[in-house]
Design an enzyme around this catalytic site. Structure first.
Site, PDB file in Angstrom:
ATOM      1  N   MET A  55       0.853  -1.190   0.000  1.00 33.18           N
ATOM      2  CA  MET A  55       0.000   0.000   0.000  1.00 33.18           C
ATOM      3  C   MET A  55       0.891   1.244   0.000  1.00 33.18           C
ATOM      4  SD  MET A  55      -3.324  -1.053   2.149  1.00 33.18           S
ATOM      5  CE  MET A  55      -2.747  -0.576   3.732  1.00 33.18           C
ATOM      6  N   HIS A  59       9.059   1.160   3.473  1.00 36.74           N
ATOM      7  CA  HIS A  59      10.118   1.122   4.487  1.00 36.74           C
ATOM      8  C   HIS A  59      10.944  -0.131   4.228  1.00 36.74           C
ATOM      9  CE1 HIS A  59       7.585  -1.888   6.389  1.00 36.74           C
ATOM     10  NE2 HIS A  59       6.581  -1.031   6.432  1.00 36.74           N
ATOM     11  N   GLY A  61      10.933  -3.005   5.417  1.00 33.17           N
ATOM     12  CA  GLY A  61      10.185  -4.263   5.301  1.00 33.17           C
ATOM     13  C   GLY A  61       9.780  -4.513   3.850  1.00 33.17           C
ATOM     14  N   HIS A  62       9.243  -3.484   3.199  1.00 33.58           N
ATOM     15  CA  HIS A  62       8.847  -3.629   1.792  1.00 33.58           C
ATOM     16  C   HIS A  62      10.068  -3.956   0.932  1.00 33.58           C
ATOM     17  CE1 HIS A  62       5.727  -0.594   3.219  1.00 33.58           C
ATOM     18  NE2 HIS A  62       4.993  -1.617   2.834  1.00 33.58           N
ATOM     19  N   GLN A  86     -10.466  -2.908   2.343  1.00 30.78           N
ATOM     20  CA  GLN A  86      -9.947  -3.558   3.548  1.00 30.78           C
ATOM     21  C   GLN A  86      -9.989  -2.637   4.768  1.00 30.78           C
ATOM     22  OE1 GLN A  86      -6.074  -4.248   1.531  1.00 30.78           O
ATOM     23  NE2 GLN A  86      -5.157  -3.726   3.491  1.00 30.78           N
ATOM     24  N   GLN A 192       6.058 -11.479   7.116  1.00 34.87           N
ATOM     25  CA  GLN A 192       5.661 -12.229   8.322  1.00 34.87           C
ATOM     26  C   GLN A 192       4.955 -11.319   9.331  1.00 34.87           C
ATOM     27  OE1 GLN A 192       5.891 -15.466   9.101  1.00 34.87           O
ATOM     28  NE2 GLN A 192       5.053 -15.039  11.140  1.00 34.87           N
TER      29      GLN A 192
HETATM   30  N1  LIG Z   1       8.401  -4.906   9.106  1.00 35.60           N
HETATM   31  C1  LIG Z   1       8.111  -5.634   8.037  1.00 35.60           C
HETATM   32  N2  LIG Z   1       8.917  -6.654   7.664  1.00 35.60           N
HETATM   33  C2  LIG Z   1       8.616  -7.418   6.567  1.00 35.60           C
HETATM   34  N3  LIG Z   1       7.540  -7.213   5.788  1.00 35.60           N
HETATM   35  C3  LIG Z   1       6.715  -6.216   6.115  1.00 35.60           C
HETATM   36  C4  LIG Z   1       6.960  -5.377   7.250  1.00 35.60           C
HETATM   37  N4  LIG Z   1       5.967  -4.459   7.318  1.00 35.60           N
HETATM   38  C5  LIG Z   1       5.144  -4.718   6.282  1.00 35.60           C
HETATM   39  N5  LIG Z   1       5.590  -5.752   5.573  1.00 35.60           N
HETATM   40  C6  LIG Z   1       4.925  -6.371   4.426  1.00 35.60           C
HETATM   41  O1  LIG Z   1       4.877  -5.478   3.338  1.00 35.60           O
HETATM   42  C7  LIG Z   1       3.709  -5.766   2.568  1.00 35.60           C
HETATM   43  C8  LIG Z   1       2.967  -4.492   2.339  1.00 35.60           C
HETATM   44  O2  LIG Z   1       2.516  -3.999   3.590  1.00 35.60           O
HETATM   45  P1  LIG Z   1       1.897  -2.575   3.817  1.00 35.60           P
HETATM   46  O3  LIG Z   1       2.077  -1.761   2.593  1.00 35.60           O
HETATM   47  O4  LIG Z   1       0.558  -2.691   4.424  1.00 35.60           O
HETATM   48  O5  LIG Z   1       2.884  -1.974   4.894  1.00 35.60           O
HETATM   49  P2  LIG Z   1       2.769  -2.033   6.440  1.00 35.60           P
HETATM   50  O6  LIG Z   1       3.998  -1.492   7.005  1.00 35.60           O
HETATM   51  O7  LIG Z   1       2.316  -3.397   6.833  1.00 35.60           O
HETATM   52  O8  LIG Z   1       1.656  -0.984   6.727  1.00 35.60           O
HETATM   53  P3  LIG Z   1       0.629  -0.917   7.892  1.00 35.60           P
HETATM   54  O9  LIG Z   1       1.064   0.212   8.706  1.00 35.60           O
HETATM   55  O10 LIG Z   1      -0.620  -0.701   7.116  1.00 35.60           O
HETATM   56  O11 LIG Z   1       0.604  -2.203   8.644  1.00 35.60           O
HETATM   57  C9  LIG Z   1       2.891  -6.791   3.368  1.00 35.60           C
HETATM   58  O12 LIG Z   1       3.141  -8.081   2.854  1.00 35.60           O
HETATM   59  C10 LIG Z   1       3.470  -6.646   4.746  1.00 35.60           C
HETATM   60  O13 LIG Z   1       3.355  -7.822   5.528  1.00 35.60           O
HETATM   61  C1  LIG Z   2      -1.505  -7.122   0.794  1.00 35.67           C
HETATM   62  C2  LIG Z   2      -2.011  -5.699   0.719  1.00 35.67           C
HETATM   63  C3  LIG Z   2      -1.112  -4.864  -0.215  1.00 35.67           C
HETATM   64  C4  LIG Z   2      -3.400  -5.719   0.104  1.00 35.67           C
HETATM   65  O1  LIG Z   2      -3.910  -4.430  -0.038  1.00 35.67           O
HETATM   66  C5  LIG Z   2      -2.066  -5.051   2.117  1.00 35.67           C
HETATM   67  O2  LIG Z   2      -2.952  -5.711   2.945  1.00 35.67           O
HETATM   68  C6  LIG Z   2      -0.710  -4.914   2.744  1.00 35.67           C
HETATM   69  O3  LIG Z   2      -0.029  -3.985   2.334  1.00 35.67           O
HETATM   70  O4  LIG Z   2      -0.308  -5.728   3.595  1.00 35.67           O
HETATM   71  N1  BAL Z   3      -0.360  -4.211   6.470  1.00 34.42           N
HETATM   72  C1  BAL Z   3      -1.718  -4.563   6.284  1.00 34.42           C
HETATM   73  C2  BAL Z   3      -2.559  -3.437   5.828  1.00 34.42           C
HETATM   74  C3  BAL Z   3      -3.392  -2.816   6.893  1.00 34.42           C
HETATM   75  O1  BAL Z   3      -3.147  -2.994   8.089  1.00 34.42           O
HETATM   76  O2  BAL Z   3      -4.330  -2.091   6.569  1.00 34.42           O
END
Ligand SMILES: Nc1ncnc2c1ncn2[C@@H]1O[C@H](COP(=O)(O)OP(=O)(O)OP(=O)(O)O)[C@@H](O)[C@H]1O
Ligand SMILES: CC(C)(CO)[C@@H](O)C(=O)[O-]
Ligand code: BAL
Length: 358
Positions: A55, A59, A61-62, A86, A192
């Site tokens: 989304m 950072h 993690g992405h 969602q 994870q």
């Molecule tokens: N700290 C992390 N380490 C590894 N993967 C991550 C981490 N944070 C997010 N992801 C993964 O990155 C992908 C995209 O996640 P997203 O864009 O929602 O970011 P997010 O940091 O999880 O945001 P949110 O604040 O909404 O939880 C997902 O598969 C998520 O599990």
């Molecule tokens: C997998 C995903 C991109 C679906 O919108 C979201 O849930 C997220 O960023 O983890």
């Molecule tokens: N990282 C999952 C997206 C959400 O919490 O909305």
């Protein structure tokens, strides 16, 4: 204006006006047809695609997901789309951080790094669709039961996160089904950190015979243990310090398990001791010093079904997970560094640890 920012602002402009363009070596797609044509070319050349759905608000993690995808595929597609279905009607859809320019910069830097290290894979494309593209017939509906075409994965979607966010996994499964159908990736990459999301996606792939492999990549953490998350930008220094309470609690419970304890009540009591002590400490502080949080759940569950377990099966292990809500600050202290939204936005933090089979 530097050459770089000129490219960037041009990019933002183009993003709103065109359906496909190239950023140095990364292609950016807004529409499905052009992306499919491009993807078909890769397929005909025997190349493989790893898909990283995000989304945005990138950072480390992405980036670690995209880096792993580049180790296992010739081409990495990253999607950037804040999916409305969602988010529940009272959730943070409108305030979700949007950082297109720095997201693209991070992907370009990663791609340069991959080129230098002679990685087999490179960042090939970004898919940043509009909502009209993703929901072409009816507008996205975040209500229950909701109108539209949805993918529901029960009972998984109603557990844990699903109790507080009842439409969340319906929205995630639905948008991921769309993305998987559009990109047809050999592999898909999830973090994870969002453990329940990984279990839901694996179930969807299995139940619908989707032709892709789900890869789960370890959680990237800050040096003090806080799981990286796009929403962490809302935490100013005070809430940020307190944000580690969940990872500390889960670590303590993991230690209990590693010491040979497999009983649910014993393992979870160790975690609750940490949250209770830290909560009581905060309650005793003045409004300019305290940071209050609420624990939504701390769970010990089966790794495949996410049903709660009363005893960890040492052959299988378990998922230890939790969610807390960091409440807005009651009062600001002089000179204090505040987060985005001035620490007035409640922030949901999640984390988990896999208790490995012993
Ligand atoms: N700290 C992390 N380490 C590894 N993967 C991550 C981490 N944070 C997010 N992801 C993964 O990155 C992908 C995209 O996640 P997203 O864009 O929602 O970011 P997010 O940091 O999880 O945001 P949110 O604040 O909404 O939880 C997902 O598969 C998520 O599990
Ligand atoms: C997998 C995903 C991109 C679906 O919108 C979201 O849930 C997220 O960023 O983890
Ligand atoms: N990282 C999952 C997206 C959400 O919490 O909305």
């Amino acid at each position: 204006m530097s050459a770089y920012s000129a490219v960037r602002s041009r990019t933002s402009l183009l993003l709103s006006e065109t359906s496909c363009f190239a950023l140095r070596s990364i292609h950016v797609f807004r529409d499905v047809a052009q992306l499919r044509q491009h993807r078909r070319g890769l397929l005909l050349n025997g190349r493989t695609v790893g898909l990283v759905p995000t989304m945005g608000a990138m950072h480390k993690g992405h980036i670690s997901l995209a880096r792993q995808a580049a180790k296992e595929n010739t081409d990495v597609f990253v999607t950037i789309y804040v999916n409305p279905t969602q988010f529940g009607v009272n959730e943070d859809l409108d305030s979700y951080p949007k950082t297109w320019d720095s997201d693209i910069k991070a992907l370009e830097e990663l791609d340069k790094d991959l080129e230098k290290s002679k990685s087999i894979g490179r960042i090939n494309a970004v898919f940043a669709p509009t909502t009209k593209t993703m929901y072409p017939v009816l507008p996205p509906d975040s209500t229950l039961p909701g109108t539209g075409s949805f993918v529901t994965i029960t009972p998984l979607a109603g557990l844990l996160e699903g109790k507080s966010r009842p439409v969340f996994f319906r929205g995630v499964a639905t948008v991921c089904m769309k993305l998987f159908n559009i990109v047809e990736p050999e592999r898909v990459y999830f973090g994870q950190k969002d453990v329940q999301q990984t279990v839901v996606i694996k179930r969807m792939v299995k139940d619908f015979h989707l032709n892709t492999e789900v890869r789960v990549i370890p959680t990237e953490r800050e040096p003090d243990g806080l799981a990286m998350s796009s929403r962490n930008v809302y935490l100013g220094e005070r809430r940020r310090r307190m944000g580690i309470v969940l990872s500390l609690a889960l670590k303590a419970a993991e230690t209990a398990y590693k010491m040979g304890n497999t009983n649910r009540d014993d393992i979870l009591a160790t975690a609750w001791d940490v949250t209770n002590v830290m909560s009581i400490q905060q309650d005793g502080l003045p409004p300019t010093k305290k940071s209050i949080f609420e624990v939504d759940y701390i769970s010990l569950a089966d790794p495949d079904t996410l049903e709660e377990v009363s005893e960890v099966d040492p052959a299988k292990g378990a998922v230890l997970s939790g969610a807390i809500k960091m409440l807005p600050l009651e009062a600001e202290a002089d000179g204090e560094r505040l987060g985005l939204g001035d620490d007035k936005v409640p922030v949901r933090l999640i984390d988990n640890i896999m208790l490995s089979p012993q």
